[in-house]
Design a protein around this motif. Sequence first.
Motif, PDB file in Angstrom:
ATOM      1  N   ALA A   7       0.820  -1.214   0.000  1.00 14.75           N
ATOM      2  CA  ALA A   7       0.000   0.000   0.000  1.00 14.75           C
ATOM      3  C   ALA A   7       0.850   1.258   0.000  1.00 14.75           C
ATOM      4  O   ALA A   7       0.398   2.324  -0.430  1.00 14.75           O
ATOM      5  CB  ALA A   7      -0.937   0.006   1.210  1.00 14.75           C
ATOM      6  N   ARG A  44      -8.205  -8.924  -4.248  1.00 18.70           N
ATOM      7  CA  ARG A  44      -7.284  -8.722  -3.127  1.00 18.70           C
ATOM      8  C   ARG A  44      -5.842  -8.951  -3.593  1.00 18.70           C
ATOM      9  O   ARG A  44      -4.908  -8.307  -3.113  1.00 18.70           O
ATOM     10  CB  ARG A  44      -7.640  -9.660  -1.963  1.00 18.70           C
ATOM     11  CG  ARG A  44      -6.966  -9.258  -0.657  1.00 18.70           C
ATOM     12  CD  ARG A  44      -7.465 -10.064   0.514  1.00 18.70           C
ATOM     13  NE  ARG A  44      -8.851  -9.810   0.867  1.00 18.70           N
ATOM     14  CZ  ARG A  44      -9.269  -8.754   1.547  1.00 18.70           C
ATOM     15  NH1 ARG A  44      -8.399  -7.826   1.925  1.00 18.70           N
ATOM     16  NH2 ARG A  44     -10.547  -8.610   1.845  1.00 18.70           N
ATOM     17  N   SER A  47      -4.641  -5.729  -4.987  1.00 19.04           N
ATOM     18  CA  SER A  47      -4.283  -4.817  -3.900  1.00 19.04           C
ATOM     19  C   SER A  47      -2.925  -5.179  -3.311  1.00 19.04           C
ATOM     20  O   SER A  47      -2.086  -4.302  -3.052  1.00 19.04           O
ATOM     21  CB  SER A  47      -5.359  -4.857  -2.807  1.00 19.04           C
ATOM     22  OG  SER A  47      -4.982  -4.092  -1.691  1.00 19.04           O
ATOM     23  N   VAL A 104      -7.570  -0.717  -2.565  1.00 16.42           N
ATOM     24  CA  VAL A 104      -7.251   0.023  -3.795  1.00 16.42           C
ATOM     25  C   VAL A 104      -7.868   1.403  -3.650  1.00 16.42           C
ATOM     26  O   VAL A 104      -9.062   1.594  -3.907  1.00 16.42           O
ATOM     27  CB  VAL A 104      -7.790  -0.701  -5.043  1.00 16.42           C
ATOM     28  CG1 VAL A 104      -7.334   0.026  -6.312  1.00 16.42           C
ATOM     29  CG2 VAL A 104      -7.336  -2.154  -5.057  1.00 16.42           C
TER      30      VAL A 104
END
Length: 373
Positions: A7, A44, A47, A104
């Motif tokens: 992230a 996922r 992400s 996201v």
Amino acid sequence: RVLPRPAQWDFHLDLWQNPYAAARYYQTPLWSQAHFQAMEKDYRMYSRAGGKSITASIIDRPWDGQTQDPFHSMVRWTRKLDGSWEFNFDVFDRWVTFMKGLGVTKQINTYSMIPWKLSFAYFDEASNTIKHLDTEPGEPLYQEVWVAMLKQFAAHLKAKGWFDHTYIAMDERPMEAMMETIKVIRKADTDFKISFAGSLHPELFDQVDDYCLSMEESFPEEILKKRTQEGKISTFYTSCAHAAPNSFTFSPPAQTKWYGWYAAKEGLDGYLRWAYNSWVMEPLLDSRFRTWAAGDTYLIYPGGRSSVRFEMLVEGIQAYEKIRILKTEFRKEGNHQRLEKLKSALTLFELDRLQDASADDIIRSAQNILNSL
């Protein structure tokens, strides 16, 4: 040294998601709870790879029928009895909320004001039927309808707190059509951000906030520097038009890893691929498609199954992040010797070098230099 969590990666990864393919494959009603549950493992993974952009379709069939499962509109277009326009964003909201919930969160790309077929579906209250509006950029009707849509869309996005990271997105459209469309966007709301993937058009440099060039083209050095200073996104993409490097199922896997290194060498922010999961009829059995090379329409398999080429893509992104961290560290220390050594590793990633050496050999040589730092 330790890589931050995905992230926090800077690499701008934009892989287009296709929830319509998921509904067909998993045999779930579109936008039902079962549909969202079935998609969770697949997205996922996006992400966890540092995926930055949510793909949202705001008209019906923005790319007509180029995939097994065409994209439909996440916005309901209605022409009222009095001739006015009304737009319902409930499905769009559910999709964006779902993707944000998976991590996201950076960007929402909304397609497309210039579809492959210039025809816009809407529900007509007067006839109680679905009709199509045939119009194109530069025509008064096009401006009338899209200004109405974008004004309502902007108000909705601002109310949701999403306006600042939503982009009106288009791909591979002529420059003249883009310029006419940008006039309409600015008329509706001057603060809308714009995303474009396609050819190099100097006229668009200042207009486009997220500009993605086809791999064989490059931004002028001074333009790329200016875009970076202004906080604009500059990336590259590959498509069926590129024999190599590519991410087909028959491509050498290292070619997909090569992308991250190439982005670092070019000073780009990241990479775009048009199809994350536009699955063929039976993606676990046969990756071929009626139009594009095998594997062109998807990088991952249903049920949260990865692929060698997707994992190689992630490894290339990790290399990009390592390079970014080392550059920052060496500049802070004033360590010019190590900066030059790092630069020497990146010079290996000229596109034409792949004619004489494999991506795997090039990466191995560069990796040895990186590991020595």
